[in-house]
Design a protein around this motif. Structure first.
Motif, PDB file in Angstrom:
ATOM      1  N   HIS A  45       0.739   7.366   2.774  1.00  0.00           N
ATOM      2  CA  HIS A  45      -0.653   7.054   3.105  1.00  0.00           C
ATOM      3  C   HIS A  45      -0.804   5.783   3.926  1.00  0.00           C
ATOM      4  CE1 HIS A  45      -2.486  10.266   0.794  1.00  0.00           C
ATOM      5  NE2 HIS A  45      -1.587  10.038  -0.142  1.00  0.00           N
ATOM      6  N   ASP A  48      -2.332   0.488   4.590  1.00  0.00           N
ATOM      7  CA  ASP A  48      -3.784   0.329   4.702  1.00  0.00           C
ATOM      8  C   ASP A  48      -4.548   1.531   4.148  1.00  0.00           C
ATOM      9  OD1 ASP A  48      -3.144   2.223   6.599  1.00  0.00           O
ATOM     10  OD2 ASP A  48      -3.817   1.029   8.304  1.00  0.00           O
ATOM     11  N   MET A  50      -4.714   4.513   5.465  1.00  0.00           N
ATOM     12  CA  MET A  50      -5.277   5.343   6.534  1.00  0.00           C
ATOM     13  C   MET A  50      -4.554   6.683   6.721  1.00  0.00           C
ATOM     14  SD  MET A  50      -6.165   2.451   9.396  1.00  0.00           S
ATOM     15  CE  MET A  50      -6.722   3.654  10.585  1.00  0.00           C
ATOM     16  N   GLY A  51      -3.451   6.900   6.018  1.00  0.00           N
ATOM     17  CA  GLY A  51      -2.735   8.167   6.143  1.00  0.00           C
ATOM     18  C   GLY A  51      -1.638   8.154   7.172  1.00  0.00           C
ATOM     19  N   SER A  52      -1.262   6.976   7.613  1.00  0.00           N
ATOM     20  CA  SER A  52      -0.252   6.888   8.672  1.00  0.00           C
ATOM     21  C   SER A  52       0.972   6.092   8.211  1.00  0.00           C
ATOM     22  CB  SER A  52      -0.863   6.235   9.915  1.00  0.00           C
ATOM     23  OG  SER A  52      -1.395   4.960   9.576  1.00  0.00           O
ATOM     24  N   SER A  56       4.733   9.867   7.166  1.00  0.00           N
ATOM     25  CA  SER A  56       3.618  10.811   7.344  1.00  0.00           C
ATOM     26  C   SER A  56       3.895  11.844   8.433  1.00  0.00           C
ATOM     27  CB  SER A  56       2.321  10.065   7.633  1.00  0.00           C
ATOM     28  OG  SER A  56       2.407   9.366   8.858  1.00  0.00           O
ATOM     29  N   GLN A  62      -1.287  15.938   7.929  1.00  0.00           N
ATOM     30  CA  GLN A  62      -1.345  14.477   7.850  1.00  0.00           C
ATOM     31  C   GLN A  62      -1.916  14.049   6.497  1.00  0.00           C
ATOM     32  OE1 GLN A  62      -0.293  12.533  10.348  1.00  0.00           O
ATOM     33  NE2 GLN A  62      -0.875  10.581   9.487  1.00  0.00           N
ATOM     34  N   ARG A  64      -4.157  12.105   3.819  1.00  0.00           N
ATOM     35  CA  ARG A  64      -5.564  11.730   3.943  1.00  0.00           C
ATOM     36  C   ARG A  64      -5.749  10.244   4.188  1.00  0.00           C
ATOM     37  NH1 ARG A  64      -9.299  14.185  -0.627  1.00  0.00           N
ATOM     38  NH2 ARG A  64     -10.691  14.660   1.067  1.00  0.00           N
ATOM     39  N   ASP A  65      -6.815   9.938   4.875  1.00  0.00           N
ATOM     40  CA  ASP A  65      -7.277   8.564   5.006  1.00  0.00           C
ATOM     41  C   ASP A  65      -8.025   8.268   3.708  1.00  0.00           C
ATOM     42  OD1 ASP A  65      -8.571   6.162   5.503  1.00  0.00           O
ATOM     43  OD2 ASP A  65      -9.248   6.743   7.510  1.00  0.00           O
ATOM     44  N   ARG A  67      -9.427   5.633   2.707  1.00  0.00           N
ATOM     45  CA  ARG A  67     -10.513   4.665   2.817  1.00  0.00           C
ATOM     46  C   ARG A  67     -11.872   5.329   2.980  1.00  0.00           C
ATOM     47  NH1 ARG A  67      -9.850   1.843   7.733  1.00  0.00           N
ATOM     48  NH2 ARG A  67      -9.449   3.966   8.369  1.00  0.00           N
TER      49      ARG A  67
END
Length: 142
Positions: A45, A48, A50-52, A56, A62, A64-65, A67
């Protein structure tokens, strides 16, 4: 850190039972949750949320974000759903089946009775850790 964790465990039964009641994370709970997140979740994730994360790109879908969970739920943090996702009761393709999430036994490994306060069982420790993660995720919402 141990006293923070024991407070989380003590409150876990009430919070899980009252899953529809919104709760607000306390700073110390979120701090412990952030440490758990960085250690266990950030690879997918991202640090931060954000999912990156660094792995990932290996997923067909991808991650999930995390936030924007509140934003996607009409401005209300979906506390119970997030708890259940981490706990493994909700099926998440990237985490594997609900029977054995990729990290499912991780929290149980070091949750032996001699590690923590006498009378606190491993399941209570796991619930406290999951709650810590949920509280942390609540604090990073946009």
């Amino acid at each position: 850190m141990k006293s923070v964790f024991l407070k989380l465990v003590a409150g876990s039964f009430v919070l899980v039972g009252l899953s529809t009641v919104p709760t607000v994370a306390q700073p110390e709970e979120a701090m412990f949750g952030k440490a758990l997140f960085v250690e266990n979740c950030a690879a997918c994730h991202g640090a931060d949320g954000m999912g990156s994360g660094p792995v990932s790109a290996l997923f067909a879908e991808q991650p999930r974000d995390l936030r924007v969970l509140s934003k996607k739920n009409n401005g209300i943090f979906p506390f119970s759903e997030v708890y259940q996702s981490i706990n493994g009761r909700r099926e998440i393709a990237g985490h594997g089946t609900t029977d054995m999430p990729v990290w499912g036994d991780l929290f149980m490994v070091d949750a032996g009775p001699s590690t923590f306060h006498p009378g606190v069982n491993a399941e209570e420790i796991v619930q406290g850790r999951i709650l810590s993660l949920v509280y942390y995720l609540q604090t990073i919402q946009e």
